[in-house]
Design a protein around this motif. Structure first.
Motif, PDB file in Angstrom:
ATOM      1  N   VAL A 361      19.141  49.776 -27.892  1.00  0.00           N
ATOM      2  CA  VAL A 361      20.292  48.893 -28.120  1.00  0.00           C
ATOM      3  C   VAL A 361      20.612  48.076 -26.869  1.00  0.00           C
ATOM      4  N   PRO A 362      20.690  48.670 -25.674  1.00  0.00           N
ATOM      5  CA  PRO A 362      20.903  47.835 -24.480  1.00  0.00           C
ATOM      6  C   PRO A 362      19.812  46.797 -24.257  1.00  0.00           C
ATOM      7  N   VAL A 363      18.556  47.141 -24.559  1.00  0.00           N
ATOM      8  CA  VAL A 363      17.462  46.188 -24.388  1.00  0.00           C
ATOM      9  C   VAL A 363      17.626  45.022 -25.364  1.00  0.00           C
ATOM     10  N   ALA A 364      17.938  45.320 -26.633  1.00  0.00           N
ATOM     11  CA  ALA A 364      18.159  44.253 -27.610  1.00  0.00           C
ATOM     12  C   ALA A 364      19.369  43.417 -27.238  1.00  0.00           C
ATOM     13  N   ASP A 365      20.414  44.059 -26.696  1.00  0.00           N
ATOM     14  CA  ASP A 365      21.611  43.325 -26.291  1.00  0.00           C
ATOM     15  C   ASP A 365      21.313  42.395 -25.116  1.00  0.00           C
ATOM     16  N   ALA A 366      20.448  42.844 -24.214  1.00  0.00           N
ATOM     17  CA  ALA A 366      20.061  41.987 -23.091  1.00  0.00           C
ATOM     18  C   ALA A 366      19.282  40.762 -23.586  1.00  0.00           C
ATOM     19  N   ALA A 367      18.418  40.971 -24.572  1.00  0.00           N
ATOM     20  CA  ALA A 367      17.689  39.838 -25.150  1.00  0.00           C
ATOM     21  C   ALA A 367      18.651  38.879 -25.851  1.00  0.00           C
ATOM     22  N   LEU A 368      19.671  39.416 -26.525  1.00  0.00           N
ATOM     23  CA  LEU A 368      20.677  38.562 -27.164  1.00  0.00           C
ATOM     24  C   LEU A 368      21.421  37.737 -26.114  1.00  0.00           C
ATOM     25  N   TYR A 369      21.759  38.358 -24.988  1.00  0.00           N
ATOM     26  CA  TYR A 369      22.456  37.634 -23.918  1.00  0.00           C
ATOM     27  C   TYR A 369      21.571  36.512 -23.382  1.00  0.00           C
ATOM     28  N   ALA A 370      20.265  36.780 -23.297  1.00  0.00           N
ATOM     29  CA  ALA A 370      19.339  35.741 -22.845  1.00  0.00           C
ATOM     30  C   ALA A 370      19.299  34.577 -23.832  1.00  0.00           C
ATOM     31  N   ALA A 371      19.359  34.873 -25.139  1.00  0.00           N
ATOM     32  CA  ALA A 371      19.391  33.809 -26.146  1.00  0.00           C
ATOM     33  C   ALA A 371      20.655  32.983 -26.020  1.00  0.00           C
ATOM     34  N   LYS A 372      21.786  33.608 -25.729  1.00  0.00           N
ATOM     35  CA  LYS A 372      23.033  32.873 -25.533  1.00  0.00           C
ATOM     36  C   LYS A 372      22.941  31.974 -24.299  1.00  0.00           C
ATOM     37  N   GLU A 373      22.371  32.516 -23.219  1.00  0.00           N
ATOM     38  CA  GLU A 373      22.258  31.753 -21.989  1.00  0.00           C
ATOM     39  C   GLU A 373      21.296  30.577 -22.147  1.00  0.00           C
ATOM     40  N   ALA A 374      20.306  30.736 -23.033  1.00  0.00           N
ATOM     41  CA  ALA A 374      19.307  29.679 -23.223  1.00  0.00           C
ATOM     42  C   ALA A 374      19.798  28.565 -24.131  1.00  0.00           C
ATOM     43  N   GLY A 375      20.989  28.654 -24.670  1.00  0.00           N
ATOM     44  CA  GLY A 375      21.520  27.562 -25.483  1.00  0.00           C
ATOM     45  C   GLY A 375      21.959  27.945 -26.884  1.00  0.00           C
ATOM     46  N   LYS A 376      21.893  29.237 -27.245  1.00  0.00           N
ATOM     47  CA  LYS A 376      22.341  29.743 -28.543  1.00  0.00           C
ATOM     48  C   LYS A 376      21.440  29.263 -29.681  1.00  0.00           C
ATOM     49  N   ASN A 377      21.707  29.805 -30.865  1.00  0.00           N
ATOM     50  CA  ASN A 377      20.973  29.462 -32.091  1.00  0.00           C
ATOM     51  C   ASN A 377      19.465  29.601 -31.876  1.00  0.00           C
ATOM     52  N   ARG A 378      19.043  30.756 -31.378  1.00  0.00           N
ATOM     53  CA  ARG A 378      17.633  30.999 -31.120  1.00  0.00           C
ATOM     54  C   ARG A 378      17.345  32.499 -31.128  1.00  0.00           C
ATOM     55  N   VAL A 379      16.066  32.849 -31.127  1.00  0.00           N
ATOM     56  CA  VAL A 379      15.604  34.236 -31.137  1.00  0.00           C
ATOM     57  C   VAL A 379      14.895  34.516 -29.825  1.00  0.00           C
TER      58      VAL A 379
END
Length: 400
Positions: A361-379
């Protein structure tokens, strides 16, 4: 009663004998004694036969009451419709051995009655797998209804078969929970159905309470596992499921992936369009996720506008592809609601990108944070921890 008749006969016998003796007619006295004795004997036999019939009836009633009490006791331990139907079938076969039976229970949406249990002769036609409530007079009226086409009774619009049947709605707290159908194929079936209505009503009443209790338990169980707004599983159930799936994956050597999903700019959506619009968007997003995934996948509301998906037996590559498909489905809701709707995804996998339940869960959450930082609306997929020759790049990102 028989002794009273004998005593009365003896009194008549002595009185008549005395009268004839006084008159000096010995032959007439003998004839009178024999005649009166036969009358008294017949009366005594008739009264004894009546007493025996009453005794047998009382015994039958006692046995029926004991069977009904035993059935009620067993129904209290039934945990689902199948177990309750088995108890009803056993009791019905003992109390009404000449009748075939079928138990129907409402489905979750209450638009159909599904066959739960059936019993009876092997040569008889099989009952229908489901019935529509609008086609059943017993369900619509909330009262017992007899179908006898040969005698010209008004029959239900669903298939009723060649025999004579009585349909008993199972009601509790003013609501119909199911339907019991008892069918008789022998001669004088209509009269037999009328005679057994008392037992059928007792069976139905006991079963009605059982179905009501089962429905209440299922409702409470669902409320303890489901989010009331979206209908998705809650966080508690998600945590239990994740631990169970990963433990199974460790034993079988398969992969379990996790998607962390966050709706982009959800606070702005609530502020500009109102919380009612936000709730509607959450419900529709949940519907899109559930409709696009497998029955074995677990979709849960992690908190607020954040959702989580557990994908058993799914690699990081397959999970990333599914996440992109889900992202596009969510983005398409913008046209439906007339507002910008999108979501960011973080993907992790055990054992490919995380070691255990505590890490995934922390690893997936970190990837989600990276998607937000990269501009949102992405995987964004998390970095692989197990190197392979055919491994994908350390970070898989799919831009909108």
């Amino acid at each position: 009663m028989a002794l009273n008749a004998l005593a009365a006969g003896a009194a008549i016998l002595l009185t008549g004998a005395a009268a004839h003796a006084a008159a000096g007619t010995a032959l007439g006295c003998s004839t009178f004694i024999l005649a009166v004795g036969r009358v008294a004997s017949r009366r005594a036999v008739d009264e004894m036969a009546q007493h025996l019939r009453m005794f047998n009836t009382a015994q039958d009633t006692t046995r029926q009451i004991e069977e009904l009490f035993a059935m009620t006791d067993m129904l209290q331990a039934a945990e689902d419709h199948d177990e309750a139907g088995a108890v009803l079938m056993a009791a019905s076969q003992r109390l009404l051995p000449d009748f075939d039976g079928a138990l129907y229970v409402f489905n979750n949406s209450r638009d159909r009655l599904d066959l739960t249990k059936s019993w009876g002769g092997k040569d008889k036609p099989e009952p229908a797998a489901s019935l529509l409530p609008s086609n059943c007079w017993a369900v619509k009226r909330g009262k017992a209804h007899i179908n006898d086409a040969e005698n010209g009774t008004l029959c239900c619009m669903h298939p009723v078969g060649p025999g004579v049947s009585v349909e008993m709605p199972m009601m509790a707290r003013g609501q119909v929970f199911g339907l019991l159908i008892l069918t008789h194929y022998q001669r004088d079936a209509y009269e037999n159905l009328r005679d057994m209505r008392r037992i059928a009503r007792a069976l139905t009443d006991s079963m009605s309470l059982a179905l009501s209790n089962i429905a209440l338990r299922e409702k409470l169980h669902t409320q303890s596992l489901r989010d009331p707004l979206t209908g998705l599983y809650n966080r508690r159930y998600m945590e239990d499921s994740l631990e169970r799936y990963i433990s199974l994956a460790e034993r079988t050597g398969s992969a379990t992936s996790v998607l962390m999903i966050d709706l982009d700019n959800f606070k702005r959506l609530n502020d500009e369009y109102g919380h009612a619009k936000g709730d509607a968007v959450l419900r529709d997003v949940a519907g899109q996720l559930v409709g696009a995934l497998r029955p074995s996948d677990v979709v849960a509301r992690y908190g607020g506008e954040e959702l989580m998906v557990i994908l058993p037996n799914c690699s990081i590559e397959d999970a990333t592809a599914k996440a992109e498909m889900l992202r596009m489905r969510i983005e398409n809701l913008s046209e439906v609601h007339g507002a910008p709707i999108s979501a960011s995804f973080g993907v992790a996998c055990v054992p490919e990108t995380a070691g255990n339940t505590a890490d995934v869960v922390p690893v997936a959450d970190a990837a989600l944070y990276a998607a937000k930082e990269a501009g949102k609306n992405r995987v964004v997929a998390s970095r692989r921890r197990i190197p392979r020759e055919d491994a994908s790049p350390p970070c898989l990102a799919v831009n909108a």
